[in-house]
Design an enzyme around this catalytic site. Sequence first.
Site, short mmCIF file in Angstrom:
data_model
loop_
_atom_site.label_atom_id
_atom_site.label_comp_id
_atom_site.label_asym_id
_atom_site.label_seq_id
_atom_site.Cartn_x
_atom_site.Cartn_y
_atom_site.Cartn_z
N LYS A 22 0.84 -1.21 0.00
CA LYS A 22 0.00 0.00 0.00
C LYS A 22 0.87 1.25 0.00
CE LYS A 22 -1.80 1.63 4.01
NZ LYS A 22 -1.58 3.07 4.28
N ASN A 23 1.86 1.29 0.87
CA ASN A 23 2.61 2.54 1.05
C ASN A 23 3.66 2.77 -0.03
OD1 ASN A 23 1.00 2.95 3.21
ND2 ASN A 23 2.53 2.40 4.76
N CYS A 116 -5.73 11.55 12.76
CA CYS A 116 -6.54 10.33 12.88
C CYS A 116 -6.24 9.77 14.27
CB CYS A 116 -6.17 9.35 11.77
SG CYS A 116 -4.45 8.89 11.75
N ARG A 121 -0.70 14.23 13.15
CA ARG A 121 -0.15 14.09 11.78
C ARG A 121 -0.21 15.41 11.02
NH1 ARG A 121 -2.06 8.40 9.42
NH2 ARG A 121 -0.13 8.66 8.24
N ASP A 305 4.39 0.79 11.99
CA ASP A 305 3.22 0.07 11.48
C ASP A 305 3.18 -1.37 11.96
OD1 ASP A 305 3.17 1.68 8.20
OD2 ASP A 305 2.64 2.37 10.20
N ARG A 397 -8.67 -0.92 4.02
CA ARG A 397 -7.86 0.16 3.42
C ARG A 397 -6.48 -0.36 3.05
NH1 ARG A 397 -7.39 5.52 6.64
NH2 ARG A 397 -5.92 5.73 4.91
C1 EPZ Z 1 3.71 7.12 6.26
O1 EPZ Z 1 2.88 8.08 6.90
C2 EPZ Z 1 2.86 5.86 6.14
N1 EPZ Z 1 1.69 6.12 5.31
C3 EPZ Z 1 2.42 5.40 7.53
O2 EPZ Z 1 1.69 4.18 7.38
C4 EPZ Z 1 3.68 5.12 8.36
O3 EPZ Z 1 3.30 4.77 9.68
C5 EPZ Z 1 4.54 6.39 8.40
O4 EPZ Z 1 4.86 6.82 7.06
C6 EPZ Z 1 5.86 6.17 9.14
O5 EPZ Z 1 6.55 5.13 8.52
C7 EPZ Z 1 1.82 6.06 3.96
O6 EPZ Z 1 2.89 5.85 3.43
C8 EPZ Z 1 0.58 6.28 3.15
P1 EPZ Z 1 5.55 10.59 8.50
P2 EPZ Z 1 3.35 9.62 6.96
O7 EPZ Z 1 5.36 11.83 7.73
O8 EPZ Z 1 4.04 9.99 5.72
C9 EPZ Z 1 5.33 13.78 11.97
C10 EPZ Z 1 -0.11 2.70 7.68
O9 EPZ Z 1 -0.60 2.13 8.67
N2 EPZ Z 1 5.18 14.80 10.92
O10 EPZ Z 1 6.83 9.85 8.38
O11 EPZ Z 1 2.18 10.44 7.38
C11 EPZ Z 1 4.06 12.94 12.13
O12 EPZ Z 1 3.12 13.60 12.95
C12 EPZ Z 1 0.30 4.16 7.76
O13 EPZ Z 1 0.09 2.14 6.58
C13 EPZ Z 1 5.19 16.15 11.25
O14 EPZ Z 1 5.32 16.51 12.41
O15 EPZ Z 1 4.39 9.55 8.17
C14 EPZ Z 1 4.59 11.69 12.78
O16 EPZ Z 1 4.71 11.89 14.16
C15 EPZ Z 1 0.06 4.77 9.13
N3 EPZ Z 1 5.03 17.08 10.27
C16 EPZ Z 1 5.99 11.54 12.16
O17 EPZ Z 1 6.32 12.83 11.63
C17 EPZ Z 1 4.89 16.71 8.94
O18 EPZ Z 1 4.77 17.60 8.08
C18 EPZ Z 1 6.07 10.50 11.06
O19 EPZ Z 1 5.21 10.91 10.04
C19 EPZ Z 1 4.87 15.34 8.62
C20 EPZ Z 1 5.03 14.40 9.62
#
Ligand code: EPZ
Length: 415
Positions: A22-23, A116, A121, A305, A397
């Site tokens: 998915k990711n 969520c 996020r 995850d 999803r």
């Molecule tokens: C991706 O989410 C994945 N989703 C998530 O998988 C996965 O858990 C995550 O990466 C970490 O590996 C997809 O790829 C569609 P991040 P993403 O930006 O990109 C903070 C699943 O179950 N942050 O690396 O949203 C954020 O709040 C999903 O398949 C900011 O503060 O993750 C979090 O604490 C869940 N500001 C941390 O960084 C920003 O602008 C990691 O978020 C962006 C992120």
Amino acid sequence: MDTLNVQGGYPLTGELKIQGSKNTVLPVMAAAVLYKGVTILTNVPMIQDVYCMIHILEAIGVKIALSGHCLTMDASLVESGEIPMEDVKRMRSSIMLLGALLGRVGEAVTSYPGGCTIGLRPIDLHLKALEAMGAEIFEDGTKIRASARKLRGAHIRLDFPSVGATENILLAATAAKGVTVIDNAAREPEIIELCLFLQKMGVSVRGAGTSRIRIERKKELRQTSYQITGDRIVAGTYLAAAAVAGGEVRLTGIYTPYMESVLRAFQNCGCDISWGKEEIALRSDRRIRAVPWVKTSPYPGFPTDMQSPFMAMLAYGDGVSMIEERIFESRLNLAAQLAKMGADIRVEENRARVAGQGRLHGALVQAEDLRAGAALAVAAAGAEGMTRIADPGYIKRGYESIDQDLRSLGGRIWW
Ligand code: EPZ
């Protein structure tokens, strides 16, 4: 509200090919918007998030054809940069289209993806990076309007190795004039796969999988076909189910170098596990060793995850295990649902103390996010009696057919 029903106590035995990731597929679908022609993806998982991304792409003018697990996208005519609000609410990761739309049509309009149950996020890192590349961002509290006459390459240092922000920058950089360098880039396999896809399209990308990535588009993009890699989290989820249910499984269609930290963690729990480059074998007598600490961290650390499926497995451990969730501030909510099945888990801030129980019992439980919902199926596979997982649509999803997959291995599970 769907209900996933699981009659526990049936061992899982046999071979299963793992679905596409998915990711990985979502950012690659966004990248296809950058090419004014046809892109073909194979091994695409038939999951709700892919259908949602297809709806968004069709709304902006992309022609889509789906045949089995093969997705053909014709982005010759992309007219709009407006992402439908209902889709953003359904799938927050639609925010990764910002970079691609800015690069393709010079504008992008979306609503706030919102948080969520796993965390707030925010998207501040995305917006700050796109501004550094010449985008103008207008926010009015409900909508975000980004525009850029011409994106320019920039040297961007991320405060956190955000996967989504790294993906947005990679896509914007593909359309930008000049070189973009990302420092503190995410190193996840999904980033590596996206970079491999961009390279196949003709983009110069160096440093994929490291903290410094250099991107420059030197020539016209070209038509590309790409096979989506196996889903490392789905594979890990099914390994956890086999560990608690007992049995002997062999998973194929997965690139195991992307799963090193997960496979080592199963070894640390005393699982009889072995693996080759594209297959994993696990044999379980249902005994699971407690582990002192499981700490989630950015790749190559233990993936957030996998934290929920692991919590479900450690609930059967032979002692006390500690889990520390260091990526998403609210990703321990699963504990309250596992407690309904007899688990003894105490949550304090971002830590969970899991006192393993020999047996859990079936119960009526609630899926509160994608991975927590799948983790409840893991716990139910080893529980005594029937578990009913009320699911408002999270599990589908990310899991193409968790019921058919586990049934094919001897599990008693059905929607
Ligand atoms: C991706 O989410 C994945 N989703 C998530 O998988 C996965 O858990 C995550 O990466 C970490 O590996 C997809 O790829 C569609 P991040 P993403 O930006 O990109 C903070 C699943 O179950 N942050 O690396 O949203 C954020 O709040 C999903 O398949 C900011 O503060 O993750 C979090 O604490 C869940 N500001 C941390 O960084 C920003 O602008 C990691 O978020 C962006 C992120």
